[in-house]
Scaffold this motif. Structure first.
Motif, PDB file in Angstrom:
ATOM      1  N   MET A   1     -45.818 -53.559 -37.655  1.00  0.00           N
ATOM      2  CA  MET A   1     -46.532 -53.796 -36.409  1.00  0.00           C
ATOM      3  C   MET A   1     -47.166 -52.508 -35.915  1.00  0.00           C
ATOM      4  SD  MET A   1     -43.410 -53.990 -33.590  1.00  0.00           S
ATOM      5  CE  MET A   1     -44.478 -53.577 -32.213  1.00  0.00           C
ATOM      6  N   ASP A   2     -48.300 -52.627 -35.261  1.00  0.00           N
ATOM      7  CA  ASP A   2     -48.919 -51.465 -34.642  1.00  0.00           C
ATOM      8  C   ASP A   2     -48.130 -51.068 -33.400  1.00  0.00           C
ATOM      9  OD1 ASP A   2     -50.815 -51.539 -36.570  1.00  0.00           O
ATOM     10  OD2 ASP A   2     -52.361 -52.456 -35.311  1.00  0.00           O
ATOM     11  N   VAL A   3     -48.147 -49.787 -33.077  1.00  0.00           N
ATOM     12  CA  VAL A   3     -47.398 -49.256 -31.942  1.00  0.00           C
ATOM     13  C   VAL A   3     -48.371 -48.591 -30.978  1.00  0.00           C
ATOM     14  CG1 VAL A   3     -45.581 -47.678 -31.208  1.00  0.00           C
ATOM     15  CG2 VAL A   3     -45.369 -48.873 -33.395  1.00  0.00           C
ATOM     16  N   ASP A   4     -48.276 -48.960 -29.704  1.00  0.00           N
ATOM     17  CA  ASP A   4     -49.124 -48.374 -28.669  1.00  0.00           C
ATOM     18  C   ASP A   4     -48.339 -47.299 -27.926  1.00  0.00           C
ATOM     19  OD1 ASP A   4     -51.181 -50.138 -29.289  1.00  0.00           O
ATOM     20  OD2 ASP A   4     -50.427 -51.660 -27.900  1.00  0.00           O
ATOM     21  N   VAL A   5     -48.863 -46.071 -27.949  1.00  0.00           N
ATOM     22  CA  VAL A   5     -48.163 -44.927 -27.362  1.00  0.00           C
ATOM     23  C   VAL A   5     -49.033 -44.277 -26.292  1.00  0.00           C
ATOM     24  CG1 VAL A   5     -47.088 -42.681 -27.835  1.00  0.00           C
ATOM     25  CG2 VAL A   5     -46.983 -44.509 -29.560  1.00  0.00           C
ATOM     26  N   GLY A   6     -48.406 -43.895 -25.188  1.00  0.00           N
ATOM     27  CA  GLY A   6     -49.068 -43.110 -24.157  1.00  0.00           C
ATOM     28  C   GLY A   6     -48.450 -41.725 -24.071  1.00  0.00           C
ATOM     29  N   LEU A   7     -49.277 -40.711 -23.889  1.00  0.00           N
ATOM     30  CA  LEU A   7     -48.803 -39.328 -23.749  1.00  0.00           C
ATOM     31  C   LEU A   7     -49.240 -38.800 -22.390  1.00  0.00           C
ATOM     32  CD1 LEU A   7     -49.859 -37.901 -27.245  1.00  0.00           C
ATOM     33  CD2 LEU A   7     -47.645 -38.872 -26.614  1.00  0.00           C
ATOM     34  N   VAL A   8     -48.276 -38.270 -21.630  1.00  0.00           N
ATOM     35  CA  VAL A   8     -48.579 -37.699 -20.317  1.00  0.00           C
ATOM     36  C   VAL A   8     -48.114 -36.249 -20.299  1.00  0.00           C
ATOM     37  CG1 VAL A   8     -48.265 -37.871 -17.829  1.00  0.00           C
ATOM     38  CG2 VAL A   8     -48.238 -39.950 -19.227  1.00  0.00           C
ATOM     39  N   ALA A   9     -49.060 -35.325 -20.128  1.00  0.00           N
ATOM     40  CA  ALA A   9     -48.738 -33.901 -20.074  1.00  0.00           C
ATOM     41  C   ALA A   9     -48.694 -33.423 -18.628  1.00  0.00           C
ATOM     42  CB  ALA A   9     -49.769 -33.090 -20.855  1.00  0.00           C
ATOM     43  N   GLN A  10     -47.804 -32.501 -18.355  1.00  0.00           N
ATOM     44  CA  GLN A  10     -47.711 -31.918 -17.010  1.00  0.00           C
ATOM     45  C   GLN A  10     -49.075 -31.380 -16.587  1.00  0.00           C
ATOM     46  OE1 GLN A  10     -45.261 -28.324 -16.647  1.00  0.00           O
ATOM     47  NE2 GLN A  10     -44.346 -29.221 -14.813  1.00  0.00           N
ATOM     48  N   ARG A  11     -49.462 -31.719 -15.381  1.00  0.00           N
ATOM     49  CA  ARG A  11     -50.789 -31.365 -14.891  1.00  0.00           C
ATOM     50  C   ARG A  11     -50.984 -29.846 -14.866  1.00  0.00           C
ATOM     51  NH1 ARG A  11     -54.851 -33.940 -12.309  1.00  0.00           N
ATOM     52  NH2 ARG A  11     -53.642 -35.878 -12.325  1.00  0.00           N
ATOM     53  N   ASP A  12     -52.151 -29.414 -15.314  1.00  0.00           N
ATOM     54  CA  ASP A  12     -52.545 -27.995 -15.312  1.00  0.00           C
ATOM     55  C   ASP A  12     -51.616 -27.123 -16.147  1.00  0.00           C
ATOM     56  OD1 ASP A  12     -54.683 -28.569 -13.588  1.00  0.00           O
ATOM     57  OD2 ASP A  12     -53.399 -28.361 -11.825  1.00  0.00           O
ATOM     58  N   ASN A  13     -50.970 -27.719 -17.147  1.00  0.00           N
ATOM     59  CA  ASN A  13     -50.083 -26.962 -18.027  1.00  0.00           C
ATOM     60  C   ASN A  13     -50.700 -26.973 -19.430  1.00  0.00           C
ATOM     61  OD1 ASN A  13     -48.000 -26.184 -19.860  1.00  0.00           O
ATOM     62  ND2 ASN A  13     -46.442 -26.741 -18.352  1.00  0.00           N
ATOM     63  N   GLU A  14     -51.296 -25.861 -19.802  1.00  0.00           N
ATOM     64  CA  GLU A  14     -52.002 -25.786 -21.084  1.00  0.00           C
ATOM     65  C   GLU A  14     -51.065 -26.001 -22.257  1.00  0.00           C
ATOM     66  OE1 GLU A  14     -54.759 -22.593 -23.577  1.00  0.00           O
ATOM     67  OE2 GLU A  14     -54.445 -22.336 -21.412  1.00  0.00           O
ATOM     68  N   ARG A  15     -49.845 -25.491 -22.140  1.00  0.00           N
ATOM     69  CA  ARG A  15     -48.873 -25.672 -23.226  1.00  0.00           C
ATOM     70  C   ARG A  15     -48.553 -27.156 -23.417  1.00  0.00           C
ATOM     71  NH1 ARG A  15     -42.547 -24.004 -22.942  1.00  0.00           N
ATOM     72  NH2 ARG A  15     -41.998 -24.274 -25.149  1.00  0.00           N
ATOM     73  N   ALA A  16     -48.379 -27.879 -22.313  1.00  0.00           N
ATOM     74  CA  ALA A  16     -48.101 -29.313 -22.395  1.00  0.00           C
ATOM     75  C   ALA A  16     -49.282 -30.061 -22.999  1.00  0.00           C
ATOM     76  CB  ALA A  16     -47.770 -29.861 -21.004  1.00  0.00           C
ATOM     77  N   GLN A  17     -50.489 -29.678 -22.628  1.00  0.00           N
ATOM     78  CA  GLN A  17     -51.676 -30.334 -23.170  1.00  0.00           C
ATOM     79  C   GLN A  17     -51.820 -30.085 -24.666  1.00  0.00           C
ATOM     80  OE1 GLN A  17     -54.587 -28.569 -20.599  1.00  0.00           O
ATOM     81  NE2 GLN A  17     -54.315 -30.088 -18.976  1.00  0.00           N
ATOM     82  N   GLU A  18     -51.541 -28.873 -25.092  1.00  0.00           N
ATOM     83  CA  GLU A  18     -51.626 -28.563 -26.519  1.00  0.00           C
ATOM     84  C   GLU A  18     -50.595 -29.350 -27.315  1.00  0.00           C
ATOM     85  OE1 GLU A  18     -51.159 -24.359 -26.672  1.00  0.00           O
ATOM     86  OE2 GLU A  18     -53.246 -23.928 -26.098  1.00  0.00           O
ATOM     87  N   LEU A  19     -49.390 -29.498 -26.743  1.00  0.00           N
ATOM     88  CA  LEU A  19     -48.362 -30.268 -27.437  1.00  0.00           C
ATOM     89  C   LEU A  19     -48.745 -31.746 -27.493  1.00  0.00           C
ATOM     90  CD1 LEU A  19     -45.682 -30.328 -28.861  1.00  0.00           C
ATOM     91  CD2 LEU A  19     -44.522 -30.401 -26.632  1.00  0.00           C
ATOM     92  N   ALA A  20     -49.355 -32.237 -26.439  1.00  0.00           N
ATOM     93  CA  ALA A  20     -49.835 -33.621 -26.458  1.00  0.00           C
ATOM     94  C   ALA A  20     -50.852 -33.819 -27.572  1.00  0.00           C
ATOM     95  CB  ALA A  20     -50.444 -33.990 -25.101  1.00  0.00           C
ATOM     96  N   ALA A  21     -51.753 -32.856 -27.746  1.00  0.00           N
ATOM     97  CA  ALA A  21     -52.757 -32.945 -28.808  1.00  0.00           C
ATOM     98  C   ALA A  21     -52.101 -32.953 -30.184  1.00  0.00           C
ATOM     99  CB  ALA A  21     -53.737 -31.782 -28.689  1.00  0.00           C
ATOM    100  N   THR A  22     -51.071 -32.124 -30.361  1.00  0.00           N
ATOM    101  CA  THR A  22     -50.369 -32.049 -31.643  1.00  0.00           C
ATOM    102  C   THR A  22     -49.648 -33.351 -31.953  1.00  0.00           C
ATOM    103  OG1 THR A  22     -50.059 -29.652 -31.381  1.00  0.00           O
ATOM    104  CG2 THR A  22     -48.637 -30.776 -32.958  1.00  0.00           C
ATOM    105  N   ILE A  23     -48.962 -33.913 -30.947  1.00  0.00           N
ATOM    106  CA  ILE A  23     -48.245 -35.176 -31.143  1.00  0.00           C
ATOM    107  C   ILE A  23     -49.235 -36.293 -31.455  1.00  0.00           C
ATOM    108  CG2 ILE A  23     -46.831 -36.931 -30.013  1.00  0.00           C
ATOM    109  CD1 ILE A  23     -45.527 -34.653 -28.404  1.00  0.00           C
ATOM    110  N   ALA A  24     -50.331 -36.335 -30.715  1.00  0.00           N
ATOM    111  CA  ALA A  24     -51.328 -37.387 -30.930  1.00  0.00           C
ATOM    112  C   ALA A  24     -51.863 -37.346 -32.354  1.00  0.00           C
ATOM    113  CB  ALA A  24     -52.459 -37.237 -29.918  1.00  0.00           C
ATOM    114  N   GLU A  25     -52.154 -36.159 -32.828  1.00  0.00           N
ATOM    115  CA  GLU A  25     -52.683 -36.018 -34.185  1.00  0.00           C
ATOM    116  C   GLU A  25     -51.661 -36.460 -35.224  1.00  0.00           C
ATOM    117  OE1 GLU A  25     -54.627 -32.574 -37.097  1.00  0.00           O
ATOM    118  OE2 GLU A  25     -54.149 -32.127 -35.005  1.00  0.00           O
ATOM    119  N   ALA A  26     -50.372 -36.179 -34.949  1.00  0.00           N
ATOM    120  CA  ALA A  26     -49.328 -36.498 -35.924  1.00  0.00           C
ATOM    121  C   ALA A  26     -49.086 -37.994 -36.054  1.00  0.00           C
ATOM    122  CB  ALA A  26     -48.029 -35.796 -35.526  1.00  0.00           C
ATOM    123  N   ILE A  27     -49.237 -38.744 -34.967  1.00  0.00           N
ATOM    124  CA  ILE A  27     -48.898 -40.174 -35.016  1.00  0.00           C
ATOM    125  C   ILE A  27     -50.122 -41.080 -35.084  1.00  0.00           C
ATOM    126  CG2 ILE A  27     -46.718 -39.805 -33.809  1.00  0.00           C
ATOM    127  CD1 ILE A  27     -48.007 -40.883 -31.276  1.00  0.00           C
TER     128      ILE A  27
END
Length: 276
Positions: A1-27
């Protein structure tokens, strides 16, 4: 089955945004649909939706501190949430940034295979009045007078399932879940409660003649009647607020919808060692 995922990064936190990008690319491999919150989408150029719109997804990953996860939980209801910890203590976020990609990838694989997801359910509190209700609180509901400090309190009568516990002039009264026992409750002199306990804590705030904090069954209904003040407030998790016109009564009980945390869980006692 397909899986729908949402990623929420802490606002104005560049490190959180970069990690969100890495996770998104991986899955994002064709079997998982990935969206991020709107602020993160603008920063990393990924498909974005409001956080509330993630309530229909199979999993939401919160990247930040406990405050970020509290926000996510308010917006997505019972949708399973995984917390990645970029904060200090992290009682709600169990996953270290270095482990985030592996944990999320494994969890998505389990979802795709239809396997059970490890985790736990956290109770929330519902505060209501005659014709209103606050958004459910994961940590605490506070009822206080017009302001904290000298001359700003109110008289609050506390009843548990209709039985009177105490009445005193105080800054206010705080009702906390086990999850919230380590937050505002602790700073007001309330007890620590293990997260698996099926209990609520009632703590008076700066009452000159206070009773000890009271631990009650989680299914109890608490009634807080406010008098002797021109105005008062009921507040959910320090965010959602209702102005009251005393005399007024606020009922607090367990909300219908809990928060569902999935994935690895925080060791409660390890978290306590990080408290100041």
């Amino acid at each position: 089955m397909d899986v729908d995922v949402g990623l929420v990064a802490q606002r104005d936190n560049e490190r959180a945004q970069e990690l969100a990008a890495t996770i998104a690319e991986a899955i994002d491999d064709g079997t998982a649909s990935v969206v991020v919150d709107e602020a993160t989408g603008a920063a990393i150029d990924r498909p974005a939706v409001p956080v509330a719109a993630m309530s229909e997804r199979d999993l939401v990953v919160s990247i930040g501190g406990d405050g970020t996860l509290l926000f996510v939980a308010r917006e997505v209801g019972e949708t399973p949430v995984l917390g990645v910890n970029l904060g200090e203590v992290g009682f709600l976020n169990a996953v270290a940034p270095a482990d985030a990609v592996t944990v999320v990838t494994d969890l998505v694989a389990d979802l795709r295979a239809g396997e059970d997801r490890p985790g736990r359910t956290l109770a929330r509190l519902q505060a209501t009045g005659d014709d209103w209700a606050l958004e459910p609180a994961l940590n605490e509901v506070v009822v206080h007078g017009p302001r904290r400090g000298h001359g700003g309190g109110a008289t609050v009568e506390i009843r548990v399932d209709g039985d009177r516990y105490t009445e005193s002039h105080a800054d206010g009264v705080l009702v906390a879940t086990p999850t919230g026992s380590t937050a505002y409750n602790l700073s007001e002199g309330g007890p620590l409660v293990h997260p698996t306990a099926e209990a609520l804590v009632v703590t008076q705030m700066a009452a000159p003649e206070s009773m000890p904090p009271l631990v009650v069954d989680r299914d109890a209904t608490l009634s807080l009647r406010v008098t002797d003040a021109e105005t008062a407030y009921a507040i959910s998790d320090g965010r959602n607020r209702r102005e009251l016109s005393p005399p007024a009564t606020v009922s607090v009980s367990i909300a219908d919808e809990p928060v569902r945390l999935v994935g690895p869980q925080v060791n409660f006692f390890d978290g306590l060692e990080k408290l100041e």
